[in-house]
Scaffold this motif. Structure first.
Motif, PDB file in Angstrom:
ATOM      1  N   LEU A 110      63.315 -62.911 142.374  1.00 15.29           N
ATOM      2  CA  LEU A 110      63.724 -62.286 143.596  1.00 15.29           C
ATOM      3  C   LEU A 110      64.355 -63.199 144.712  1.00 15.29           C
ATOM      4  O   LEU A 110      65.463 -62.836 145.332  1.00 15.29           O
ATOM      5  CB  LEU A 110      62.714 -61.486 144.447  1.00 15.29           C
ATOM      6  CG  LEU A 110      62.395 -59.999 143.586  1.00 15.29           C
ATOM      7  CD1 LEU A 110      61.092 -59.481 144.206  1.00 15.29           C
ATOM      8  CD2 LEU A 110      63.573 -59.027 143.388  1.00 15.29           C
ATOM      9  N   GLY A 111      63.775 -64.205 144.879  1.00 10.08           N
ATOM     10  CA  GLY A 111      64.194 -65.407 145.636  1.00 10.08           C
ATOM     11  C   GLY A 111      65.583 -66.135 145.302  1.00 10.08           C
ATOM     12  O   GLY A 111      66.044 -66.965 145.996  1.00 10.08           O
ATOM     13  N   ARG A 112      65.955 -65.737 143.959  1.00 10.09           N
ATOM     14  CA  ARG A 112      66.973 -66.328 143.448  1.00 10.09           C
ATOM     15  C   ARG A 112      68.411 -65.118 143.618  1.00 10.09           C
ATOM     16  O   ARG A 112      69.337 -65.637 142.908  1.00 10.09           O
ATOM     17  CB  ARG A 112      67.187 -67.028 142.155  1.00 10.09           C
ATOM     18  CG  ARG A 112      66.213 -68.385 142.025  1.00 10.09           C
ATOM     19  CD  ARG A 112      66.141 -68.671 140.569  1.00 10.09           C
ATOM     20  NE  ARG A 112      65.030 -68.150 140.010  1.00 10.09           N
ATOM     21  CZ  ARG A 112      65.145 -67.909 138.903  1.00 10.09           C
ATOM     22  NH1 ARG A 112      65.954 -67.953 137.880  1.00 10.09           N
ATOM     23  NH2 ARG A 112      64.098 -66.918 138.059  1.00 10.09           N
ATOM     24  N   LEU A 113      68.252 -64.332 144.224  1.00  4.96           N
ATOM     25  CA  LEU A 113      69.328 -63.298 144.291  1.00  4.96           C
ATOM     26  C   LEU A 113      70.213 -63.510 145.464  1.00  4.96           C
ATOM     27  O   LEU A 113      71.101 -62.713 145.632  1.00  4.96           O
ATOM     28  CB  LEU A 113      68.476 -61.574 144.460  1.00  4.96           C
ATOM     29  CG  LEU A 113      67.709 -61.435 143.256  1.00  4.96           C
ATOM     30  CD1 LEU A 113      67.243 -59.873 143.360  1.00  4.96           C
ATOM     31  CD2 LEU A 113      68.481 -61.481 141.747  1.00  4.96           C
ATOM     32  N   GLY A 114      69.987 -64.479 146.122  1.00  6.29           N
ATOM     33  CA  GLY A 114      70.937 -64.680 147.303  1.00  6.29           C
ATOM     34  C   GLY A 114      70.430 -63.907 148.584  1.00  6.29           C
ATOM     35  O   GLY A 114      69.734 -63.227 148.745  1.00  6.29           O
ATOM     36  N   PRO A 115      71.260 -63.841 149.673  1.00  4.08           N
ATOM     37  CA  PRO A 115      71.101 -63.364 150.917  1.00  4.08           C
ATOM     38  C   PRO A 115      71.365 -61.716 150.922  1.00  4.08           C
ATOM     39  O   PRO A 115      70.672 -61.028 151.717  1.00  4.08           O
ATOM     40  CB  PRO A 115      71.980 -64.001 151.973  1.00  4.08           C
ATOM     41  CG  PRO A 115      73.185 -64.396 150.995  1.00  4.08           C
ATOM     42  CD  PRO A 115      72.637 -64.867 149.697  1.00  4.08           C
ATOM     43  N   LYS A 116      72.142 -61.332 150.063  1.00 10.58           N
ATOM     44  CA  LYS A 116      72.655 -59.952 150.122  1.00 10.58           C
ATOM     45  C   LYS A 116      71.918 -59.075 149.323  1.00 10.58           C
ATOM     46  O   LYS A 116      71.312 -59.541 147.976  1.00 10.58           O
ATOM     47  CB  LYS A 116      74.125 -59.577 150.012  1.00 10.58           C
ATOM     48  CG  LYS A 116      74.982 -60.263 150.903  1.00 10.58           C
ATOM     49  CD  LYS A 116      76.438 -60.157 150.791  1.00 10.58           C
ATOM     50  CE  LYS A 116      77.457 -61.081 151.827  1.00 10.58           C
ATOM     51  NZ  LYS A 116      78.829 -60.724 151.496  1.00 10.58           N
ATOM     52  N   ALA A 117      71.551 -57.596 149.594  1.00 11.25           N
ATOM     53  CA  ALA A 117      71.039 -56.712 148.649  1.00 11.25           C
ATOM     54  C   ALA A 117      71.774 -56.207 147.409  1.00 11.25           C
ATOM     55  O   ALA A 117      72.832 -56.293 147.482  1.00 11.25           O
ATOM     56  CB  ALA A 117      70.587 -55.479 149.390  1.00 11.25           C
ATOM     57  N   ARG A 118      71.182 -56.206 146.371  1.00 12.48           N
ATOM     58  CA  ARG A 118      71.737 -55.810 145.225  1.00 12.48           C
ATOM     59  C   ARG A 118      71.573 -54.272 145.119  1.00 12.48           C
ATOM     60  O   ARG A 118      70.699 -53.822 145.561  1.00 12.48           O
ATOM     61  CB  ARG A 118      71.118 -56.747 144.046  1.00 12.48           C
ATOM     62  CG  ARG A 118      71.138 -57.935 143.944  1.00 12.48           C
ATOM     63  CD  ARG A 118      72.626 -58.638 143.641  1.00 12.48           C
ATOM     64  NE  ARG A 118      72.428 -60.266 143.740  1.00 12.48           N
ATOM     65  CZ  ARG A 118      72.347 -60.555 142.781  1.00 12.48           C
ATOM     66  NH1 ARG A 118      72.395 -59.982 141.657  1.00 12.48           N
ATOM     67  NH2 ARG A 118      72.329 -62.045 142.733  1.00 12.48           N
ATOM     68  N   PRO A 119      72.267 -53.734 144.034  1.00 10.51           N
ATOM     69  CA  PRO A 119      72.138 -52.237 143.613  1.00 10.51           C
ATOM     70  C   PRO A 119      70.579 -51.723 143.373  1.00 10.51           C
ATOM     71  O   PRO A 119      70.190 -52.685 142.594  1.00 10.51           O
ATOM     72  CB  PRO A 119      73.111 -51.881 142.882  1.00 10.51           C
ATOM     73  CG  PRO A 119      74.177 -52.935 142.723  1.00 10.51           C
ATOM     74  CD  PRO A 119      73.403 -54.164 143.129  1.00 10.51           C
ATOM     75  N   ALA A 120      70.268 -50.897 143.609  1.00 13.09           N
ATOM     76  CA  ALA A 120      69.035 -50.226 143.361  1.00 13.09           C
ATOM     77  C   ALA A 120      68.574 -50.329 141.814  1.00 13.09           C
ATOM     78  O   ALA A 120      67.572 -51.082 141.316  1.00 13.09           O
ATOM     79  CB  ALA A 120      68.846 -48.881 143.616  1.00 13.09           C
ATOM     80  N   ARG A 121      69.544 -50.198 140.843  1.00 11.08           N
ATOM     81  CA  ARG A 121      69.542 -50.259 139.462  1.00 11.08           C
ATOM     82  C   ARG A 121      69.180 -51.807 139.058  1.00 11.08           C
ATOM     83  O   ARG A 121      68.374 -51.865 137.998  1.00 11.08           O
ATOM     84  CB  ARG A 121      70.472 -49.487 138.754  1.00 11.08           C
ATOM     85  CG  ARG A 121      71.855 -50.240 138.851  1.00 11.08           C
ATOM     86  CD  ARG A 121      73.114 -49.445 138.406  1.00 11.08           C
ATOM     87  NE  ARG A 121      74.267 -49.946 138.000  1.00 11.08           N
ATOM     88  CZ  ARG A 121      74.898 -50.281 137.285  1.00 11.08           C
ATOM     89  NH1 ARG A 121      74.516 -50.076 135.928  1.00 11.08           N
ATOM     90  NH2 ARG A 121      76.288 -50.784 137.306  1.00 11.08           N
TER      91      ARG A 121
END
Length: 350
Positions: A110-121
């Protein structure tokens, strides 16, 4: 009492400011969860969300994505409970609530997903991959970046199947992420049916995805519904289907149409027959469950209509085959009462 009313009024003003934040900063960072964020962290509280670490925010996004949670953003009581839970709850506890387990490596991913939210799926797929702890999980734990299409592709990997060779193809840029699950399963099945050398040839091909599609399309045709006779001859192989398309100069010469036709035949949905009478024609039959086959299309060279005399000869020949319906034009009104086959016009051209 007046002080309490003023306090309540101030809280109301704070919540009224949420839509403005929702339309700007919140929407940029929270993306699909902007509504939930605006309700849980309204007004001055929004800073708590925005200044949290990327990892912490993604833990919250995972919590929002979970189908296990019953959070209702339009319910003030539910909102306050969610605020307390998300603000003071440990990340591990929130992950357990969201996923029902503690997938190894999830917080780090999760810490490598960047600053913005991803889609729920994407969050649900990431949690599933790591909970399964298969080849996809190992790939996730060592990947430097985690784009959405990679996560969604890895989530399609069938459990229990060897995927190392497939993942190597992906790493080399020779296989798109959306095809990972399909390719892995198809390769395993083809190796069982055709042997390891066939599977190795597919993996070594310049375009492995195209190679596996061709291998599937080159599978033997099923037995024809009727063996035919001297005038009515079934098209029993892909090479023959290509030759028929060239001879009749019809749409079967087209790359995509030829593939589509082959797939419908090997799936047992349709079957082609050549009419070898004085006026050659190509007949397309479609299956009706276990009842038999009806004539969907019939055309001569260059998609020309056949003469009345040839029609009569074809029907006479079909009459000797109990599994083939000896009717020239069934007409879509036959199925009109329930819409079945309504999309098919029997003599619409090939």
């Amino acid at each position: 009492m007046k002080e309490l009313e003023r306090k309540r009024k101030g809280e109301g003003e704070g919540r009224e400011a949420a839509p403005e934040s929702y339309n700007t900063v919140t929407k940029l960072i929270a993306g699909p969860f902007a509504k939930e964020v605006a309700q849980i962290w309204p007004g001055p509280r929004l800073g708590e969300y925005l200044t949290a670490t990327d990892t912490r925010r993604h833990v919250w996004h995972l919590w929002f994505s979970s189908r296990r949670m019953s959070f209702r953003p339009d319910n003030p009581m539910s909102t306050e409970l969610a605020y307390a839970q998300l603000t003071f709850g440990r990340s591990k506890d929130l992950i357990t609530q969201a996923t029902g387990s503690q997938p190894a490596g999830l917080i780090r991913a999760l810490g490598r997903l960047g600053p913005k939210a991803r889609p729920a799926r994407v969050y649900r797929a990431l949690a599933t991959i790591l909970a399964t702890d298969g080849p996809g999980a190992k790939f996730i734990r060592h990947a430097a970046v985690l784009p959405d299409d990679l996560i969604l592709g890895l989530a399609t990997l069938p459990p229990g199947l060897e995927a190392k060779s497939v993942l190597r193809l992906f790493q080399k840029g020779r296989l798109p992420p959306y095809a990972l699950g399909y390719f892995t399963w198809s390769l395993a099945r083809l190796e069982k049916l055709m042997g390891s050398s066939a599977a190795q040839s597919i993996v070594a091909a310049r375009n492995p995805l195209e190679a596996i599609r061709d291998a599937i399309l080159d599978l033997p045709f099923p037995d024809p519904p009727w063996p035919g006779n001297s005038l009515l001859r079934p098209v029993t192989a892909r090479d023959r289907l290509k030759k028929v398309g060239d001879d009749f100069e019809n749409c079967l010469r087209g790359f995509h149409r030829e593939r589509q036709s082959v797939l419908t035949v090997i799936n047992g949905v349709e079957y082609l027959y050549e009419w070898c009478g004085h006026e050659p024609a190509l007949l397309l039959f479609q299956r009706v469950g276990s009842i038999g086959w009806f004539l969907k299309e019939a055309r001569g060279r260059k998609n020309a209509e056949v003469s009345d005399e040839t029609r009569a000869e074809i029907l006479k020949s079909l009459a000797s085959a109990s599994s083939l319906c000896p009717v020239w034009d069934l007409g879509e009104e036959v199925w009109h009462s329930d819409g079945f086959f309504q999309e098919h016009v029997i003599f619409s051209g090939m």
